[in-house]
Design a protein around this motif. Structure first.
Motif, mmCIF file in Angstrom:
data_model
loop_
_atom_site.group_PDB
_atom_site.id
_atom_site.type_symbol
_atom_site.label_atom_id
_atom_site.label_comp_id
_atom_site.label_asym_id
_atom_site.label_seq_id
_atom_site.Cartn_x
_atom_site.Cartn_y
_atom_site.Cartn_z
ATOM 1 N N LEU A 176 -5.206 -10.109 -7.815
ATOM 2 C CA LEU A 176 -5.327 -8.672 -8.082
ATOM 3 C C LEU A 176 -4.829 -7.840 -6.908
ATOM 4 N N ILE A 177 -5.146 -8.290 -5.699
ATOM 5 C CA ILE A 177 -4.686 -7.565 -4.514
ATOM 6 C C ILE A 177 -3.163 -7.587 -4.436
ATOM 7 N N GLY A 178 -2.568 -8.750 -4.702
ATOM 8 C CA GLY A 178 -1.115 -8.855 -4.651
ATOM 9 C C GLY A 178 -0.442 -7.954 -5.663
ATOM 10 N N ILE A 179 -0.992 -7.893 -6.873
ATOM 11 C CA ILE A 179 -0.417 -7.029 -7.898
ATOM 12 C C ILE A 179 -0.584 -5.562 -7.519
ATOM 13 N N SER A 180 -1.734 -5.211 -6.954
ATOM 14 C CA SER A 180 -1.976 -3.824 -6.548
ATOM 15 C C SER A 180 -1.013 -3.401 -5.450
ATOM 16 N N VAL A 181 -0.752 -4.289 -4.496
ATOM 17 C CA VAL A 181 0.199 -3.979 -3.429
ATOM 18 C C VAL A 181 1.590 -3.733 -4.007
ATOM 19 N N ASN A 182 1.962 -4.524 -4.991
ATOM 20 C CA ASN A 182 3.280 -4.371 -5.612
ATOM 21 C C ASN A 182 3.413 -3.044 -6.349
ATOM 22 N N ASN A 325 6.788 -3.662 -0.646
ATOM 23 C CA ASN A 325 5.581 -3.877 -1.443
ATOM 24 C C ASN A 325 5.753 -5.053 -2.391
ATOM 25 N N PHE A 326 6.955 -5.166 -2.973
ATOM 26 C CA PHE A 326 7.232 -6.272 -3.888
ATOM 27 C C PHE A 326 7.165 -7.601 -3.148
ATOM 28 N N ILE A 330 4.313 -10.384 -3.904
ATOM 29 C CA ILE A 330 4.684 -11.724 -4.348
ATOM 30 C C ILE A 330 4.104 -12.782 -3.416
ATOM 31 N N SER A 331 4.142 -12.512 -2.124
ATOM 32 C CA SER A 331 3.602 -13.470 -1.149
ATOM 33 C C SER A 331 2.115 -13.703 -1.381
ATOM 34 N N ILE A 332 1.376 -12.629 -1.594
ATOM 35 C CA ILE A 332 -0.062 -12.760 -1.833
ATOM 36 C C ILE A 332 -0.325 -13.506 -3.141
#
Length: 395
Positions: A176-182, A325-326, A330-332
């Protein structure tokens, strides 16, 4: 793996969970190879989908009816299921129950009636895939779809009693954090759609886009696995048949709402939409193998891997920028995937499964010992019986 061959309502959630864990603990290398093949195929097909939908847009909209694409996709899948059933019926051995008999078809239709539920939910979700493209670029749509993983995990926990370790829940939180950052600053400002501010419309569509297919995936996995002895192609025939029916009802509704011109299902289609229909059909067929022979979590995580391909192709073909951000998002997400499927995350479940297998083994040994003791006692009684004390030769 053992599944009930009765109606869908008969297997309990707890029994299903135990059956799933038992199957997972004895999974062979052949099943692992199948999972790898499913993941690779899913990544390729899912990665292409948002690109083709975006290519189908003309002046920011669609000249064709998205429902017509979904209807043609379901018809293509029905055709594939019928062809595979005919091939499978030809290869049946003598003495096996015929796949194409009327009694087999009617019984399978009754047992798999629950497939109508995911078929309806998928029909709604497939329409939303096109609507989401009006708000977001392809890479963003792909990332938003990954939010389904958390909803699916919760549904699996509640409905099917699946166990997840603390590390796995933390992995889902990382997702969820990774998607939010993106998604930071991804919405265009000052635009609107359907009379609503774009942010409001996008959030509503995103909420439905996440919950509806998540419920569909869980119901689909349950329906397919709870009737495990039924041919997957026969189950697919029911699933895709229901899907074609619901999409046809949607076409009728659009014709009543917009006029008879919208009843032309081939109107406004291009080469990109024809390729999209083939890709959607192949991906839908592949998904059924995921749900029956693997599991929903693996299916959704495999779709996450396709995000890289979608993002790179979107940047190369349409000039969309790959922001920092992408890259961070993606990394997260990939850290989350590694953490969820790592041996440490599964250690608790494996230990529990190991104890269960060990206890079964001990019970088997105890039962064998009891049986041996009973046999010895019976043998001793037999040897000491009245008939055995008689002389072998007459005196």
């Amino acid at each position: 793996m053992e599944y009930s061959n009765s109606k869908l309502g008969s297997p309990s959630s707890r029994a299903y969970s135990k059956a799933y864990n038992r199957h997972r603990s004895i999974k062979s290398s052949k099943h692992r190879a199948l999972n790898v093949a499913l993941v690779v195929g899913d990544c390729i097909l899912v990665g292409f989908q948002p690109i083709l939908v975006y290519m189908s847009k003309v002046d920011g909209g669609f000249k064709f009816s998205p429902i017509s694409v979904n209807f043609l996709t379901e018809c293509a899948k029905v055709t594939f299921a019928i062809a595979m059933l005919l091939i499978q019926a030809r290869r049946q051995k003598i003495g096996e129950k015929p796949l194409l008999s009327l009694s087999t078809f009617i019984q399978a239709a009754r047992n798999n009636v629950l497939l109508a539920v995911p078929a309806l939910l998928y029909s709604i979700n497939n329409y939303l895939k096109f609507t989401m493209q009006l708000y977001f670029n392809p890479a963003t749509v792909k990332m938003l779809s990954n939010l389904k993983v958390l909803v699916i995990a919760i549904l699996l926990k509640i409905i099917m009693r699946r166990r997840f370790s603390v590390i796995q829940w933390e992995a889902l939180a990382l997702l969820l954090i990774g998607i939010s950052v993106n998604q930071l600053k991804s919405l265009p400002e000052g635009t609107s759609a359907f009379g609503l501010p774009v942010a409001t419309g996008a959030y509503i569509c995103t909420l439905i886009f996440i919950t509806v297919p998540s419920m569909a995936s869980v119901f689909n996995e349950y329906a397919l696995k709870s009737q495990f002895d039924t041919s997957i192609y026969l189950q697919n025939l029911f699933l895709y048949g229901y899907g074609a029916f619901f999409n046809f009802l949607g076409i009728l509704g659009m014709a009543l709402f917009k006029g008879p011109d919208s009843f032309d299902i081939l109107k406004g289609h291009s080469r990109a939409t024809m390729i999209l229909i083939c890709i959607n059909a192949a991906q839908g067929i592949l998904s059924s193998f995921f749900f029956k022979y693997a599991d929903t979590i693996l299916k959704k995580y495999s779709s996450t891997v396709a995000t890289i391909f979608t993002g790179i192709a979107s940047a190369a073909l349409f000039g969309h920028t790959l922001t920092i951000n992408f890259v961070l998002g993606i990394s997260i997400v990939f850290i989350s995937m590694h953490q969820f499927f790592s041996p440490m995350a599964k250690a608790r479940d494996d230990a529990m499964n190991g104890k269960e297998v060990e206890s079964v083994g001990l019970r088997s040994k105890e039962e064998s010992f009891v049986n041996m003791a009973a046999a010895a006692t019976q043998d001793m009684t037999h040897r000491l019986g009245h008939d055995d004390r008689e002389p072998l030769l007459p005196t």
